[in-house]
Design a protein around this motif. Structure first.
Motif, PDB file in Angstrom:
ATOM      1  N   THR A  56       0.884  -0.577  -0.315  1.00  0.00           N
ATOM      2  CA  THR A  56       0.001   0.121  -0.029  1.00  0.00           C
ATOM      3  C   THR A  56       1.302   0.892   0.268  1.00  0.00           C
ATOM      4  N   LEU A  57       0.494   2.989  -0.125  1.00  0.00           N
ATOM      5  CA  LEU A  57       0.606   4.061  -0.560  1.00  0.00           C
ATOM      6  C   LEU A  57       1.055   4.457   1.167  1.00  0.00           C
ATOM      7  N   ARG A  58       0.432   4.125   2.716  1.00  0.00           N
ATOM      8  CA  ARG A  58       0.957   5.081   3.955  1.00  0.00           C
ATOM      9  C   ARG A  58       1.453   3.752   4.305  1.00  0.00           C
ATOM     10  N   ASN A  59       2.096   4.236   5.423  1.00  0.00           N
ATOM     11  CA  ASN A  59       3.024   3.958   6.109  1.00  0.00           C
ATOM     12  C   ASN A  59       2.159   2.773   7.098  1.00  0.00           C
ATOM     13  N   GLY A  64      -4.572   3.062  -0.679  1.00  0.00           N
ATOM     14  CA  GLY A  64      -4.879   2.574  -2.174  1.00  0.00           C
ATOM     15  C   GLY A  64      -3.497   1.929  -2.046  1.00  0.00           C
ATOM     16  N   TRP A  65      -3.198   1.505  -3.804  1.00  0.00           N
ATOM     17  CA  TRP A  65      -2.188   0.935  -3.786  1.00  0.00           C
ATOM     18  C   TRP A  65      -2.205   0.313  -5.471  1.00  0.00           C
ATOM     19  N   HIS A  97      10.403   1.022   0.337  1.00  0.00           N
ATOM     20  CA  HIS A  97      10.109   0.400  -1.475  1.00  0.00           C
ATOM     21  C   HIS A  97       8.617   0.087  -1.000  1.00  0.00           C
ATOM     22  N   PHE A  98       7.631   0.656  -1.775  1.00  0.00           N
ATOM     23  CA  PHE A  98       6.568  -0.103  -2.666  1.00  0.00           C
ATOM     24  C   PHE A  98       6.559  -0.154  -3.918  1.00  0.00           C
ATOM     25  N   THR A  99       5.282  -1.463  -4.472  1.00  0.00           N
ATOM     26  CA  THR A  99       5.303  -1.362  -5.077  1.00  0.00           C
ATOM     27  C   THR A  99       4.270  -0.544  -6.136  1.00  0.00           C
TER      28      THR A  99
END
Lengths: 395, 495
Positions: free
Chosen positions: A85-88, A101-102, A280-282
Motif C-alpha cells: 500500500t501507499l501509506r506507512n 490505496g495500492w 520500497h512499495f510496488t
C-alpha cells in the motif's frame, strides 16, 4: 423449473444473499436491488429522498457485507502491507484504521480501501474490487497468510448525526472512539468510519450473528427513526463528502482495457497517502518518476456547478470551447443545495477559473443544452463539525 | 573510477567483468564454486578421465570477447571446426562448411545456403541490446541491422517471414529426402530446447544455431576456455574471488549497492552485475520485497524445463563409432527426435533417446589414460521433474545404452566408468534451475525483448544498480560470453 442454485454454471446462479437479507427484504418496498460484487444489494427501500435526509438528520443503516474483505496475518503482515500500500503501515497502531490505496508496478491505482489493524500481526483490508491473486503474489517473500473473508463477516454502516445516540441506546460504549479508531465489544467490532463524511460508525461481526445485530440496532434506534438506506442515497452522501469510487471515478488499473485510461494516485488527489520515506512499495519508482518529472496527466477535482441540474457524464470545457475533461460523478446536493461534481480534468487546466460543463438536461422529452460555469472547490463539499467531535454529542 | 561487482564466474560473468574493466571500472568478480567456469568446467569423473562437465563444444564464442581477451595468448586452443557423422550402413558426413556425402547432397546444399543466408542477417541481433517493444530505440545499432534485413530482397524477406515461426520438421521434410539428414536438422534445432521438431518456432532455433557458427572441441575441455578467460580477466585488472557465494544483495533506498557474502563480509559497488539466473537473482538475491509485485510475478513465471541429460563414459580402446574427431549424432529421423521428446511432456522417459557424441580425448589425449578414451554425450530428452527420479534415471540410462549398443556393439563391455547427469543432477551440480542450461527455456517466446521478460530485457534489472548478464538474458544460452559482453556495454553506456 430447475433450481438455479444447483447449476454448475456459476453465472446462472442467483446473486448471493447478504446475512441481513431477511430483514432488508421485508423493508424493501419496491424490491429495488442491484448487484454488488456478486451479492444482492439494496438500491433503495422506497424513498431515496427520505433516505438521504436521514443520513444527514437522523440515523441510517446500510448493509456493507458485500464489501470485499481480506485477512492478512503473520509476523510479516506489516512489512507486506507496507510494500503493498501507499501509506506507512508501521504508523498504523492496533485499534486504528487507515484509508489507503495500492498500485501496480506502473504506479497506477488498483483500488482504494480501508485497512484495519486488529493486532500487532493481524490486519483486515476492505475494498471494492477483488485482489486475491495480486495480494498472494505481493505476499511472496513475506511470512504472512492472506485469505478472503468476505462471506464470513457481516457488516452494517450506521451513519448520521444520531448514530452515536443509537449506539449508546443499544448498549455500546463509544464515547472515546475517535475517527478511524475501532474497538471490539461483545464480539462486535465497531469502527468510527464511513462513506458519508458525517458522524458514523461501521459494525462488523460474524455472518451468523448478523440478524441479532440488526434487530438490536433497529430496536434501540426506533426513537431516532433509524431506517435502512440503499446505495442511491449513499452515493449522494459520498459525493457530498468528496469520496471516490472504483469503477466510477477511476478505472482500476487491472481492469482498464485502454492503456491510457489508468490513473495514478497523484492524479486522483491521493498523493497525500504516499509515504516516500517508508522504503520500497510496488509502484514507488514509477510514482517517484511521475512526481519528479511532473508528468501527471490528469487531476481529479471537485466542482461546484452553477444552476440546479446535476452534471452527470458532462464534458468539461475550458473557455466553453476546449475539451479538458469529464465529469465522473455528479449530483444535485440536497444538503449543500448545490450542483456538485467530481471530474477528471487535464492536470494543466485543473485549477482554471474558466471551466465549464455541458449538461444535457432532459425536460419532458426534450433536451435543454446548458453550458454552466464550474468552479474548482475543495473536498469534502460538506463536512459538519460533528464528524470529528469526540465524544460525539447527544442528539 | 567506478566500481563494479560481478556475481558468477561463468563465461558471461568473465566476459562482462573483462569488458567493464577495459571500460575503466574497478571490478571484483565472485564465484561460489572453488573453480571458475560455471557450466564451462573440466571434471575428472573417474580416475584419470577428464571431460567437459556440461557444455562440451566451443560454439558461438563471442568474437569480440575472443579477440579482445586474447584467449589464445592465454593458452586456449580449440580443434578445427568439427565435421558431423551420421552413422548407418553408409555413414553420412557433414563438413563444417555444410557439404554432405550421399545422395541428398544437392538438396542439402541448397537448404544450407538458404538458411545460412537468413541466419547471417539475424546474427547482428545477437551482439546488440534487444530492440525495445516500446520507448526509445537504440537506432545507432538497430538501423543497420534492420536495413540489412530490408535489403535482403523481397523474395528472401518473404521466405524468412514465412519460415520464422514454422517448425524444423516441416522444412526438413519439404526440402530433404534422406531421413538421417532430416533427423540431423531436427536434432540440431531442438538441442537444448524443450521442444520437439514439430513444435512451432524450432526453425528459428536452428537459425540461431547457424548464426552461432561452427563447433570445435577445446583442448583441455571447456574448463580450459574458462581458465583462459579468467587469466585475461585478471590481466585486465579484475579481482577474482572463487569459493565466495553471494547470499543476498544489499538494497538501500531502492538501489542495489552491494552483496552480503557467505563469509558474512559485505562488498559494495556502484554497479552490481549478476551472471546468475535472472529468477534467482531477482527472487533470492534481491528478494521479492525489494521488487514490485508485477516483477515478482514475471520472474516466478519463467519456465525452466531442461531436457538434456549429460553422459560421460570412460572407454577401453576404440569406442567403435567411426572417426572420433567428428561430432556424432544419433538421430536417425525426424520421428526419432519427436518420439524422444513426446514422453518428456508427461515427465516420462523416452524409449530411444537421440544423442550428440563427442570424443574429447581424440583431440586432447591428456584427457584419458593412454589407449583409452572419454566420450562426452548429450542425450535428449530427459524429464526435468519425473515422478520417480531414481527410476527415471535408471530407465534413461538403459535407453541410452540400447541406442549406443545398436550403433557400437560391445561398447558397454568396454566401458570402465560411466556418469549420467539427469536434469535434476545438473541442477544440483551447477545450480541451473530445472536443469535448464540456458537459465530459462530458450524459445521464440523467450527471445530478444522477451528474454528473460520484457521489463528486464535490456540487461538493466528492474532494480536500480542491478544488471543481468546470464544466458537468461538475450541472446541466450551456450558458452559464448555474449550476454555478459552485451550487458557490460549497456552498463558502460549508462554510467
Amino acid at each position: 423449473m430447475k433450481d438455479l442454485h444447483d447449476t454448475a454454471r456459476p453465472w446462472e446462479r442467483p446473486l448471493l444473499r447478504s446475512p441481513f437479507h431477511p430483514r432488508m427484504e421485508a423493508l424493501n418496498r419496491h424490491s429495488s436491488w442491484a448487484p454488488w460484487s456478486g451479492w444482492l444489494s439494496a438500491l433503495d427501500y422506497g424513498d431515496t429522498e427520505m433516505e438521504v435526509s436521514a443520513i444527514r438528520n437522523t440515523a441510517t443503516l446500510y448493509d456493507l457485507s458485500p464489501m470485499v474483505k481480506y485477512r492478512v496475518a503473520g509476523p510479516g503482515a506489516e512489512a507486506m502491507l507496507d510494500r503493498l500500500t501507499l501509506r506507512n503501515v508501521a504508523k498504523l497502531k492496533p485499534g486504528r484504521v487507515q484509508y489507503t490505496g495500492w498500485c501496480d508496478d506502473d504506479g497506477k491505482l488498483l483500488d482504494d480501501g480501508t485497512l484495519f489493524r486488529l493486532g500487532p500481526e493481524e490486519f483486515r483490508l476492505c475494498c471494492q474490487e477483488r485482489h486475491l491473486p495480486w495480494l498472494l503474489d505481493s505476499a511472496i517473500g513475506f511470512d504472512v497468510a492472506v485469505e478472503e473473508v468476505t462471506e464470513e463477516i457481516a457488516a452494517l454502516s450506521l451513519q448520521g448525526p444520531c448514530s452515536a445516540s443509537v449506539l449508546r441506546a443499544a448498549g455500546f460504549d463509544i464515547e472515546a472512539l475517535k475517527p478511524f479508531q475501532h474497538d471490539t465489544q461483545g464480539g462486535i467490532l465497531i469502527s468510527r468510519t464511513g462513506f458519508t463524511g458525517d458522524l458514523g460508525y461501521e459494525l462488523w461481526t460474524g455472518a451468523d450473528a448478523a440478524l441479532p445485530l440488526w434487530d438490536r440496532l433497529m430496536e434501540a434506534g426506533a426513537p431516532w427513526h433509524l431506517r435502512p438506506v440503499g446505495s442511491t442515497a449513499l452515493d449522494i452522501a459520498r459525493i457530498e463528502a468528496g469520496f471516490i469510487v472504483a469503477g466510477t471515478d477511476f478505472i482500476p488499473a487491472e481492469q482498464a482495457l485502454r492503456e491510457d485510461r489508468v490513473l495514478s494516485p497523484l492524479e486522483l488527489g491521493l498523493g497525500w497517502m504516499i509515504d516516500w520515506e517508508k522504503g520500497h512499495f510496488t509502484g514507488r519508482r514509477a510514482l517517484a518518476a511521475e512526481r519528479e518529472g511532473n508528468t501527471s496527466r490528469w487531476a481529479l477535482v471537485g466542482l461546484e456547478v452553477e444552476g440546479n441540474v446535476a452534471a452527470e457524464g458532462a464534458i468539461v470545457y475550458r473557455g466553453k470551447r476546449r475539451e479538458v475533461g469529464t465529469v465522473t460523478s455528479a449530483i444535485w446536493s440536497p444538503t449543500t443545495k448545490q450542483s456538485l461534481a467530481l471530474a477528471l480534468v487535464e492536470a494543466k487546466h485543473a485549477a482554471s477559473p474558466d471551466l465549464w460543463v455541458e449538461i444535457y438536461a432532459m425536460r419532458e422529452l426534450r433536451y435543454a443544452k446548458l453550458m454552466q460555469r464550474a468552479r474548482p472547490a475543495p473536498r469534502p463539499f460538506f463536512s459538519p463539525a460533528r464528524r470529528r467531535a469526540t465524544p460525539p454529542g447527544a442528539v | 573510477m567506478r566500481s563494479a561487482l560481478v556475481i558468477g564466474g561463468g563465461a558471461n560473468g568473465l566476459a562482462c567483468a573483462f569488458r567493464l574493466a577495459k571500460g575503466g571500472a574497478r571490478v571484483t568478480l565472485i564465484e561460489a564454486a572453488d573453480e571458475i567456469g560455471g557450466g564451462a568446467r573440466t571434471m575428472e569423473f573417474a580416475p584419470g578421465f577428464r571431460t567437459s562437465g556440461l557444455a562440451h563444444l566451443v560454439h558461438g564464442l563471442d568474437a569480440r570477447a575472443a579477440k579482445e581477451m586474447g584467449l589464445e595468448d592465454h593458452g586456449f586452443t580449440a580443434s578445427a571446426p568439427l565435421s558431423t557423422t551420421l552413422p548407418g550402413d553408409t555413414p553420412i558426413t557433414v563438413s563444417p562448411r555444410g557439404e554432405v556425402t550421399g545422395t541428398d547432397s544437392a538438396a542439402w546444399d541448397a537448404l544450407h545456403a538458404r538458411l545460412s543466408r537468413h541466419a547471417g542477417r539475424l546474427a547482428p541481433f545477437r551482439t546488440m541490446r534487444p530492440p525495445r517493444l516500446k520507448g526509445r530505440q537504440d537506432w545507432r545499432k538497430l538501423a543497420p541491422t534492420a536495413f540489412g534485413l530490408s535489403r535482403a530482397g523481397r523474395e528472401d524477406l518473404r521466405d524468412l517471414m514465412r519460415l520464422a515461426l514454422t517448425n524444423i520438421a516441416d522444412v526438413a521434410e519439404d526440402e530433404l529426402t534422406d531421413p538421417r539428414l532430416q533427423g540431423l536438422l531436427a536434432f540440431d534445432a531442438t538441442l537444448g530446447a524443450w521442444a520437439g521438431p514439430r513444435s512451432p518456432g524450432t526453425l528459428l532455433l536452428y537459425l540461431n544455431r547457424l548464426a552461432m557458427g561452427d563447433v570445435r572441441l577445446p583442448a583441455g575441455g571447456m574448463g580450459a576456455l574458462a581458465t583462459a578467460m579468467a587469466r585475461a580477466t585478471e590481466a585486465a585488472g579484475v579481482t577474482i574471488r572463487t569459493g565466495t557465494r553471494a547470499e543476498r544483495l544489499i538494497v538501500e533506498e531502492g538501489r542495489a549497492v552491494g552483496a552480503l557474502l557467505s563469509s558474512g563480509e559485505e562488498v559494495r559497488a556502484a554497479t552490481i552485475v549478476s551472471a546468475l539466473c535472472p529468477q534467482a537473482t531477482l527472487l533470492q538475491l534481491a528478494g521479492a520485497p525489494a521488487l514490485d509485485t508485477g516483477i515478482v510475478r514475471r520472474a516466478r513465471n519463467m519456465p525452466f524445463r531442461g531436457a538434456a541429460a549429460k553422459i560421460h563414459l570412460a572407454i577401453e580402446g576404440d569406442p567403435g563409432l567411426g572417426d572420433l574427431t567428428h561430432r556424432i549424432v544419433l538421430a536417425p529421423s525426424v520421428d526419432h527426435v519427436e518420439r524422444a521428446f513426446n514422453p518428456v511432456k508427461y515427465g516420462e522417459v523416452p524409449a530411444e533417446p537421440v544423442l550428440e557424441i563427442t570424443c574429447p580425448s581424440a583431440h586432447d589425449p591428456s584427457l584419458a589414460p593412454e589407449g583409452r578414451h572419454v566420450l562426452s554425450i548429450i542425450a535428449q530428452f530427459a524429464p526435468h521433474a519425473p515422478k520417480d527420479p531414481a527410476a527415471a534415471a535408471s530407465a534413461f540410462k538403459e535407453a541410452v545404452w540400447r541406442v549406443l549398443e545398436a550403433a557400437a556393439p560391445g561398447l558397454r563391455s568396454r566401458t570402465l566408468h560411466e556418469e549420467l547427469l539427469m536434469p535434476s543432477d545438473i541442477e544440483a551440480r551447477y545450480g541451473l534451475k530445472g536443469g535448464s542450461w540456458h537459465h530459462g527455456d530458450f524459445a521464440v517466446e523467450r527471445m530478444l525483448f522477451l528474454r528473460p521478460f520484457e521489463e528486464a530485457a535490456g540487461y538493466a534489472a528492474p532494480l536500480p544498480g542491478l544488471w543481468l548478464a546470464s544466458a537468461g538474458s538475450h541472446p541466450g544460452g551456450g558458452v559464448t560470453g555474449t550476454a555478459g559482453w552485451n550487458a557490460a556495454e549497456q552498463v558502460l553506456r549508462a554510467a
